[in-house]
Design a protein around this motif. Sequence first.
Motif, mmCIF file in Angstrom:
data_model
loop_
_atom_site.group_PDB
_atom_site.id
_atom_site.type_symbol
_atom_site.label_atom_id
_atom_site.label_comp_id
_atom_site.label_asym_id
_atom_site.label_seq_id
_atom_site.Cartn_x
_atom_site.Cartn_y
_atom_site.Cartn_z
ATOM 1 N N CYS A 97 9.292 -4.192 -13.694
ATOM 2 C CA CYS A 97 9.548 -5.275 -13.166
ATOM 3 C C CYS A 97 9.569 -4.473 -11.597
ATOM 4 C CB CYS A 97 11.301 -5.465 -12.319
ATOM 5 S SG CYS A 97 11.976 -6.834 -14.055
ATOM 6 N N ALA A 98 9.376 -2.865 -11.307
ATOM 7 C CA ALA A 98 8.731 -2.313 -10.249
ATOM 8 C C ALA A 98 7.373 -2.258 -10.206
ATOM 9 C CB ALA A 98 9.567 -0.657 -10.020
ATOM 10 N N ALA A 99 6.389 -2.039 -10.814
ATOM 11 C CA ALA A 99 5.014 -2.056 -10.993
ATOM 12 C C ALA A 99 4.723 -3.221 -10.707
ATOM 13 C CB ALA A 99 4.626 -1.500 -12.896
ATOM 14 N N ALA A 100 4.698 -4.585 -11.754
ATOM 15 C CA ALA A 100 4.934 -5.886 -11.347
ATOM 16 C C ALA A 100 4.944 -6.220 -9.658
ATOM 17 C CB ALA A 100 5.569 -6.499 -12.112
ATOM 18 N N VAL A 101 5.998 -6.009 -9.193
ATOM 19 C CA VAL A 101 6.487 -5.677 -7.553
ATOM 20 C C VAL A 101 4.996 -5.537 -6.867
ATOM 21 C CG1 VAL A 101 8.098 -5.879 -5.737
ATOM 22 C CG2 VAL A 101 8.665 -6.409 -7.608
ATOM 23 N N ALA A 102 5.496 -4.295 -7.152
ATOM 24 C CA ALA A 102 4.204 -3.307 -6.681
ATOM 25 C C ALA A 102 2.550 -3.835 -6.666
ATOM 26 C CB ALA A 102 3.717 -1.603 -6.479
ATOM 27 N N TYR A 103 2.128 -4.282 -7.601
ATOM 28 C CA TYR A 103 1.172 -5.162 -7.659
ATOM 29 C C TYR A 103 0.895 -6.062 -7.205
ATOM 30 C CZ TYR A 103 -3.385 -7.069 -9.995
ATOM 31 O OH TYR A 103 -4.382 -7.543 -10.530
ATOM 32 N N GLY A 104 1.980 -7.170 -7.038
ATOM 33 C CA GLY A 104 2.444 -7.888 -6.634
ATOM 34 C C GLY A 104 1.885 -7.884 -4.764
ATOM 35 N N ILE A 105 2.817 -7.135 -4.303
ATOM 36 C CA ILE A 105 2.250 -6.433 -3.075
ATOM 37 C C ILE A 105 0.692 -6.222 -2.621
ATOM 38 C CG2 ILE A 105 2.735 -4.807 -0.979
ATOM 39 C CD1 ILE A 105 5.883 -4.877 -2.211
ATOM 40 N N TYR A 106 0.191 -5.056 -3.748
ATOM 41 C CA TYR A 106 -0.617 -4.884 -3.568
ATOM 42 C C TYR A 106 -2.180 -6.154 -3.683
ATOM 43 C CZ TYR A 106 -6.211 -3.251 -5.111
ATOM 44 O OH TYR A 106 -6.749 -3.197 -5.557
ATOM 45 N N LEU A 107 -1.806 -7.105 -4.056
ATOM 46 C CA LEU A 107 -2.833 -8.217 -4.100
ATOM 47 C C LEU A 107 -2.359 -9.287 -3.414
ATOM 48 C CD1 LEU A 107 -2.415 -9.981 -7.786
ATOM 49 C CD2 LEU A 107 -4.149 -8.951 -6.736
ATOM 50 N N ILE A 108 -1.609 -8.979 -2.199
ATOM 51 C CA ILE A 108 -1.055 -9.799 -0.872
ATOM 52 C C ILE A 108 -1.377 -9.149 -0.097
ATOM 53 C CG2 ILE A 108 0.455 -10.540 0.546
ATOM 54 C CD1 ILE A 108 2.533 -11.214 -1.354
ATOM 55 N N VAL A 109 -1.496 -7.304 -0.110
ATOM 56 C CA VAL A 109 -2.351 -6.759 0.773
ATOM 57 C C VAL A 109 -4.034 -6.831 1.067
ATOM 58 C CG1 VAL A 109 -2.448 -4.158 2.494
ATOM 59 C CG2 VAL A 109 0.082 -5.536 1.345
ATOM 60 N N ALA A 110 -4.417 -6.223 -0.303
ATOM 61 C CA ALA A 110 -5.804 -6.475 -0.219
ATOM 62 C C ALA A 110 -6.841 -7.137 -0.229
ATOM 63 C CB ALA A 110 -5.562 -5.389 -1.484
#
Length: 80
Positions: A67-80
Amino acid sequence: MNIDWAALGTVFGVSVVATVGLVGLFTLGVVGLARKPAPEAGSAPSAAGAGPAPVVRAGSYACFALCAAAVAYGIYLIVA
């Protein structure tokens, strides 16, 4: 104004699947940590502080890590 309905439907479908999957994964983690081991036949009731088996606890932590990895990946997609 032209709306690409196929792209909108794809985004909607992916977001629904990701949401249901993430909530289901988190729920598995919570249920795994809330479960108490079954008492053995003929033994006295266990103490109130007995937790889940180590394998179940590790699986729950793995669910939370995913779950934490999925949230971190989502934040990465938003920021990048």
